[in-house]
Scaffold this active site. Structure first.
Site, PDB file in Angstrom:
ATOM      1  N   SER A 109       0.844  -1.198   0.000  1.00 59.18           N
ATOM      2  CA  SER A 109       0.000   0.000   0.000  1.00 59.18           C
ATOM      3  C   SER A 109       0.885   1.256   0.000  1.00 59.18           C
ATOM      4  O   SER A 109       1.684   1.442  -0.908  1.00 59.18           O
ATOM      5  CB  SER A 109      -0.950  -0.031   1.206  1.00 59.18           C
ATOM      6  OG  SER A 109      -2.011   0.881   1.049  1.00 59.18           O
ATOM      7  N   GLU A 207      -2.005  -2.393  -8.183  1.00 57.49           N
ATOM      8  CA  GLU A 207      -3.162  -2.732  -7.350  1.00 57.49           C
ATOM      9  C   GLU A 207      -3.585  -1.448  -6.646  1.00 57.49           C
ATOM     10  O   GLU A 207      -2.831  -0.480  -6.592  1.00 57.49           O
ATOM     11  CB  GLU A 207      -2.808  -3.826  -6.333  1.00 57.49           C
ATOM     12  CG  GLU A 207      -1.751  -3.455  -5.306  1.00 57.49           C
ATOM     13  CD  GLU A 207      -2.282  -2.717  -4.089  1.00 57.49           C
ATOM     14  OE1 GLU A 207      -3.461  -2.931  -3.715  1.00 57.49           O
ATOM     15  OE2 GLU A 207      -1.538  -1.906  -3.512  1.00 57.49           O
ATOM     16  N   HIS A 277      -4.979  -5.355  -1.497  1.00 54.77           N
ATOM     17  CA  HIS A 277      -5.851  -5.207  -0.330  1.00 54.77           C
ATOM     18  C   HIS A 277      -6.941  -6.278  -0.376  1.00 54.77           C
ATOM     19  O   HIS A 277      -8.125  -5.982  -0.570  1.00 54.77           O
ATOM     20  CB  HIS A 277      -6.465  -3.813  -0.308  1.00 54.77           C
ATOM     21  CG  HIS A 277      -5.475  -2.702  -0.153  1.00 54.77           C
ATOM     22  ND1 HIS A 277      -4.617  -2.316  -1.173  1.00 54.77           N
ATOM     23  CD2 HIS A 277      -5.196  -1.898   0.899  1.00 54.77           C
ATOM     24  CE1 HIS A 277      -3.858  -1.306  -0.745  1.00 54.77           C
ATOM     25  NE2 HIS A 277      -4.191  -1.039   0.499  1.00 54.77           N
TER      26      HIS A 277
END
Length: 306
Positions: A109, A207, A277
């Site tokens: 992330s 992502e 995630h």
């Protein structure tokens, strides 16, 4: 390329919070899992600090990062969570210190900024994997996600096929290249900085989470105009959780956006990978050679430790 040394039972892992404040209760629960792996835990001095949306002051988060790399008794560094903030400390990082003390560095992330900055400045292979408070310490942490930590204890070639999840070919082809990338919005935020992601001849992983289709459209449009997609050897499309409109206005779907930008590429592009995630979260080393094939619908990744 610098491969970090593998973990062994009895080793110590350091825990830092270089972005937003982690959920402390979930973080503590994650330590149970780490001890089941056979490792000891050392917590950074500022992991519980709160400075608005940051886990403490920039200099304190930076201090914890440097301290863990400097400590000869710490063999790996796990990030407690993401959120926001790693880009704020990137210019102050002592990359020479990291290069002299290479070790396992794990997260994803917002940690994407650190993955790419560290690799491009030092050559160190890092790991895009579940974070302690955000994932490991939550109820229902997936068994496959747990198993992915084993790659830190023994050099393993990773094979992602449809045995793990359905995969869909967006563009045909086969390629070999260094696996790079991570969170799409962080890759975009690095554009125009000294740490702008180098994609030429590499396999790009993307992502994201909670981004509407029009936002993903804008990010991919910027990467397209910057030549980051066309210069890549291939594209691995990970999980895009909650990529849906938040109002009743007309919108394209995520699939329509992905097809618009990725189908035109003359390189292999495959989507459906449970990387990001999501649960399970297939953890991968960044900076190692990988092979992406539309013929076999597979991604094969070389070991990330020595």
């Amino acid at each position: 390329m610098i491969l970090p040394k593998r973990l062994q039972r009895g080793d110590t892992v350091g825990v830092i919070a270089p972005a937003s404040p982690p959920n402390i209760e979930q973080l503590k629960r994650s330590f149970i899992f780490l001890r089941e792996l056979g490792v000891n835990v050392k917590i950074g001095n500022h992991v519980q600090d709160i400075n608005g949306y940051l886990a403490g002051a920039d200099e304190d988060r930076l201090h914890d990062l440097h301290s863990m790399f400097k400590d000869p008794f710490v063999h790996a560094i796990f990030c407690a969570g993401g959120g926001y903030g790693t880009g704020r400390i990137a210019e102050q990082i002592n990359y020479e210190l990291i290069k002299r003390n290479p070790k396992i560095f794990w997260g994803y992330s917002d940690i994407t900024f650190l993955h790419n900055a560290i690799r491009q400045c030092t050559g160190l292979v890092t790991f895009h994997g579940p974070m302690l408070a955000s994932d490991v310490g939550k109820e229902g942490f997936d068994d496959l996600s747990k198993k992915m930590f084993q790659q830190l204890f023994e050099p393993k070639e990773l094979h992602y096929t449809e045995y793990i999840s359905p995969l869909e070919v967006i563009a045909e082809g086969e390629c070999v290249g260094e696996l790079v990338g991570g969170n799409l919005s962080l890759i975009q935020s690095m554009m125009g900085t000294p740490y702008e992601l180098e994609t030429e001849g590499k396999i790009l992983l993307i992502e994201d989470v909670d981004e509407e289709p029009y936002r993903i459209d804008g990010m991919l449009n910027q990467l397209t105009m910057a030549g980051k997609l066309a210069s890549a050897a291939g594209v691995v499309v990970g999980d895009f959780k909650n990529a849906v409109p938040t109002n009743d206005k007309p919108s394209q779907s995520l699939d329509e956006v992905l097809d618009h930008y990725l189908k035109r590429l003359e390189i292999p592009v495959i989507k459906g990978f449970k990387i990001g995630h999501c649960q399970p979260h297939f953890a991968v080393p960044l900076g190692v050679k990988a092979k992406l094939s539309s013929k076999t619908k597979s991604l094969i990744i070389m070991p990330g430790v020595q």
